[in-house]
Scaffold this motif. Structure first.
Motif, PDB file in Angstrom:
ATOM      1  N   UNK A 185       1.755   7.581  -8.196  1.00  0.00           N
ATOM      2  CA  UNK A 185       1.730   8.532  -7.092  1.00  0.00           C
ATOM      3  C   UNK A 185       0.730   8.092  -6.020  1.00  0.00           C
ATOM      4  N   UNK A 186       1.062   8.378  -4.752  1.00  0.00           N
ATOM      5  CA  UNK A 186       0.149   8.092  -3.650  1.00  0.00           C
ATOM      6  C   UNK A 186      -0.600   9.358  -3.238  1.00  0.00           C
ATOM      7  N   UNK A 187      -1.816   9.164  -2.779  1.00  0.00           N
ATOM      8  CA  UNK A 187      -2.588  10.268  -2.218  1.00  0.00           C
ATOM      9  C   UNK A 187      -3.264   9.768  -0.943  1.00  0.00           C
ATOM     10  N   UNK A 188      -3.600  10.707  -0.053  1.00  0.00           N
ATOM     11  CA  UNK A 188      -4.284  10.327   1.183  1.00  0.00           C
ATOM     12  C   UNK A 188      -5.601   9.632   0.866  1.00  0.00           C
ATOM     13  N   UNK A 189      -5.927   8.619   1.663  1.00  0.00           N
ATOM     14  CA  UNK A 189      -7.190   7.892   1.490  1.00  0.00           C
ATOM     15  C   UNK A 189      -8.017   8.009   2.762  1.00  0.00           C
TER      16      UNK A 189
END
Length: 247
Positions: A185-189
């Motif tokens: 999963x991707x998350x904001x960085x």
């Protein structure tokens, strides 16, 4: 000694699996009188993963039906969209479908992929253990009994492969939410938190980043974004979902 003789025909979409002499209209098959209809169909080259309704003399029967002399069998193709009951829709792709795996992940679809050839038994066992639909162009793999579920990928062209899978299974699309490298999963960085990992030009030119929660890979709207966006927009327009990347 000859066993019972039946007449069989295949739906147009299944004829590519059969021998040339069985691809048009009805043909005669001599059975052994003990094998199930499912076994007979597979012995003629058609994986059961691709089979829908089986009609014998006009009535629907299960794959466990043992055909008798004089019966007329119609083998239908699997219904589309195809439901996968009892589990969250997830896929497993073999070593030959890497591009398809990355495109499914781009669309937010859970697509595990084996980048090395671990062998049919291991793939089938993994499909069963993780309850994933096995996607493959290997008919032998799709005939393995230990598979949880499977589907033949009909084209060797990635664009057509993607349309085939999306049209067949109608997975929910959530573009830009999965890592195309590892399926995480991707998350904001936060740019300040990842800045030291960026090339100077990237740090100067971009402000919005995402990070994989599994492998830590960073993503931004770089040089290839327009090409990827075209894939996403095309899939969303035809199959539904939200096209835009996270803000």
């Amino acid at each position: 000694m000859r066993g019972p003789e039946i007449t069989i025909s295949f739906a147009p979409g299944l004829r590519l699996f059969a021998a040339p002499e069985r691809r048009e209209g009805r043909t005669t098959v001599v059975t052994d009188g003990a094998s199930t209809l499912g076994h007979v169909v597979e012995s003629l080259g058609v994986p059961l993963t691709e089979v829908g309704r089986l009609l014998v003399d006009g009535r629907e029967v299960p794959v466990s039906h043992v055909p008798g002399a004089g019966e007329t069998v119609e083998v239908g193709a699997v219904a589309r969209p195809q439901p996968v009951p009892g589990a969250e829709l997830r896929f497993l792709l073999d070593v030959h479908l890497g591009t398809l795996a990355r495109r499914l992940r781009l669309l937010g679809v859970d697509a595990a992929y084996e980048s090395e050839d671990i062998g049919d038994p291991a793939l089938a066992a993994l499909s069963a253990a993780e309850r994933r639909v096995m996607l493959s162009r290997d008919r032998g793999l799709l005939r393995r009994r230990e598979l949880w579920a499977g589907a033949y990928v009909y084209s060797d062209r990635p664009d057509e492969q993607l349309r085939d899978v999306l049209g067949r299974f109608a997975p929910a699309l959530a573009p830009w939410t999965r890592c195309t490298a590892c399926n995480g999963r991707l998350e904001d960085a936060d740019k300040r938190a990842v800045g030291e990992r960026l090339e100077h030009g990237t740090r100067r030119s971009y402000d919005v980043f995402a990070q994989c929660t599994v492998c830590d890979r960073l993503y931004w709207r770089g040089a290839h974004h327009a090409r990827l966006e075209a894939i996403v927009e095309g899939a969303v327009a035809e199959f539904g979902g939200a096209a835009g990347p996270p803000a």
